[in-house]
Design a protein around this motif. Sequence first.
Motif, PDB file in Angstrom:
ATOM      1  N   ARG A 130       6.851  66.385  87.223  1.00 50.16           N
ATOM      2  CA  ARG A 130       7.049  66.813  88.609  1.00 50.16           C
ATOM      3  C   ARG A 130       5.787  67.544  89.075  1.00 50.16           C
ATOM      4  NH1 ARG A 130      12.521  68.635  86.161  1.00 50.16           N
ATOM      5  NH2 ARG A 130      11.067  70.059  85.196  1.00 50.16           N
TER       6      ARG A 130
ATOM      7  N   ALA B 274       3.193  72.649  87.617  1.00 45.26           N
ATOM      8  CA  ALA B 274       3.618  73.969  87.148  1.00 45.26           C
ATOM      9  C   ALA B 274       3.361  74.053  85.645  1.00 45.26           C
ATOM     10  CB  ALA B 274       5.103  74.169  87.445  1.00 45.26           C
ATOM     11  N   ALA B 275       3.201  75.261  85.136  1.00 44.00           N
ATOM     12  CA  ALA B 275       2.943  75.451  83.709  1.00 44.00           C
ATOM     13  C   ALA B 275       4.064  74.855  82.853  1.00 44.00           C
ATOM     14  CB  ALA B 275       2.765  76.935  83.409  1.00 44.00           C
ATOM     15  N   SER B 276       5.297  74.872  83.370  1.00 45.95           N
ATOM     16  CA  SER B 276       6.430  74.337  82.607  1.00 45.95           C
ATOM     17  C   SER B 276       6.296  72.825  82.380  1.00 45.95           C
ATOM     18  CB  SER B 276       7.745  74.649  83.310  1.00 45.95           C
ATOM     19  OG  SER B 276       7.766  74.025  84.587  1.00 45.95           O
ATOM     20  N   GLU B 277       5.537  72.157  83.211  1.00 41.56           N
ATOM     21  CA  GLU B 277       5.367  70.708  83.060  1.00 41.56           C
ATOM     22  C   GLU B 277       4.579  70.365  81.804  1.00 41.56           C
ATOM     23  OE1 GLU B 277       6.863  68.121  85.147  1.00 41.56           O
ATOM     24  OE2 GLU B 277       7.958  70.008  85.280  1.00 41.56           O
TER      25      GLU B 277
ATOM     26  N   GLU C 241       5.068  71.733  78.865  1.00 40.44           N
ATOM     27  CA  GLU C 241       6.099  71.611  77.835  1.00 40.44           C
ATOM     28  C   GLU C 241       6.805  70.259  77.949  1.00 40.44           C
ATOM     29  OE1 GLU C 241       9.837  74.091  75.951  1.00 40.44           O
ATOM     30  OE2 GLU C 241       9.266  74.512  78.021  1.00 40.44           O
ATOM     31  N   ARG C 242       7.104  69.864  79.174  1.00 46.30           N
ATOM     32  CA  ARG C 242       7.736  68.565  79.428  1.00 46.30           C
ATOM     33  C   ARG C 242       6.829  67.434  78.949  1.00 46.30           C
ATOM     34  NH1 ARG C 242      11.914  67.094  83.332  1.00 46.30           N
ATOM     35  NH2 ARG C 242      11.612  64.974  84.080  1.00 46.30           N
TER      36      ARG C 242
ATOM     37  N   HIS D 272       4.499  67.553  76.592  1.00 51.51           N
ATOM     38  CA  HIS D 272       4.487  67.543  75.121  1.00 51.51           C
ATOM     39  C   HIS D 272       5.754  66.893  74.565  1.00 51.51           C
ATOM     40  CE1 HIS D 272       0.741  69.579  74.420  1.00 51.51           C
ATOM     41  NE2 HIS D 272       1.088  70.579  75.216  1.00 51.51           N
TER      42      HIS D 272
END
Length: 148
Positions: A3, A15-18, A20-21, A23
Motif C-alpha cells: 500500500r 509507510a514504514a509498516s510496509e 514488514e509486509r 519482507h
Amino acid sequence: MLRAARSAGGHRLFAASELERLHFIIALREAGWALEEIVELLGARDAGPTDCVAAQKLEGLLTTQIDRLEKKLAVLGRLLEDLRGTHDALRVCHECTVQSDSISCETCDRLPLLGSLPRGFRLTWRARELDGPPFDERAADVLQPAVE
C-alpha cells in the motif's frame, strides 16, 4: 500487495509498516507461494462479508499452506541429508583423484557398495555404473498388471 500513497509529484510513498509486509511477501515467495496465493492471504479479512466468515476462510488457507510447507520441509530434509552424504562420499573420492587422473570406482573398497551410497552420489559421480539397457515400455507393461 504493498500500500502506498502518492506525493504531489506522483512518487509512491510507503509507510514504514510496509517494509514488514514486503519482507513477509518475500518470505512467502521464497517458500514457493504464487502471487495469487499471497494476495488471497493478505486480503482474506477484507474479502469476507463478515469477520467470522473471513476468519474461517483464513484458517482454511493457512491449514492448506501449512500442510504444503510441512510436506516440502520433509522433502527438503531428505534432500539435505542425501546431499550431505553425497558431499561426504565425494571427499573420499577427491583423495583418490588427487593421486591419479583416472580412477576405477567399481573396484573401490573405501566406500560402501553402490546401492547403499546416497542417491545424489550415485546419480552424479557414479552414474557411469548405472547405465543399463534402454527402458522398454512394452516390457514394463507386461510386468505390471493394469490397475483398475
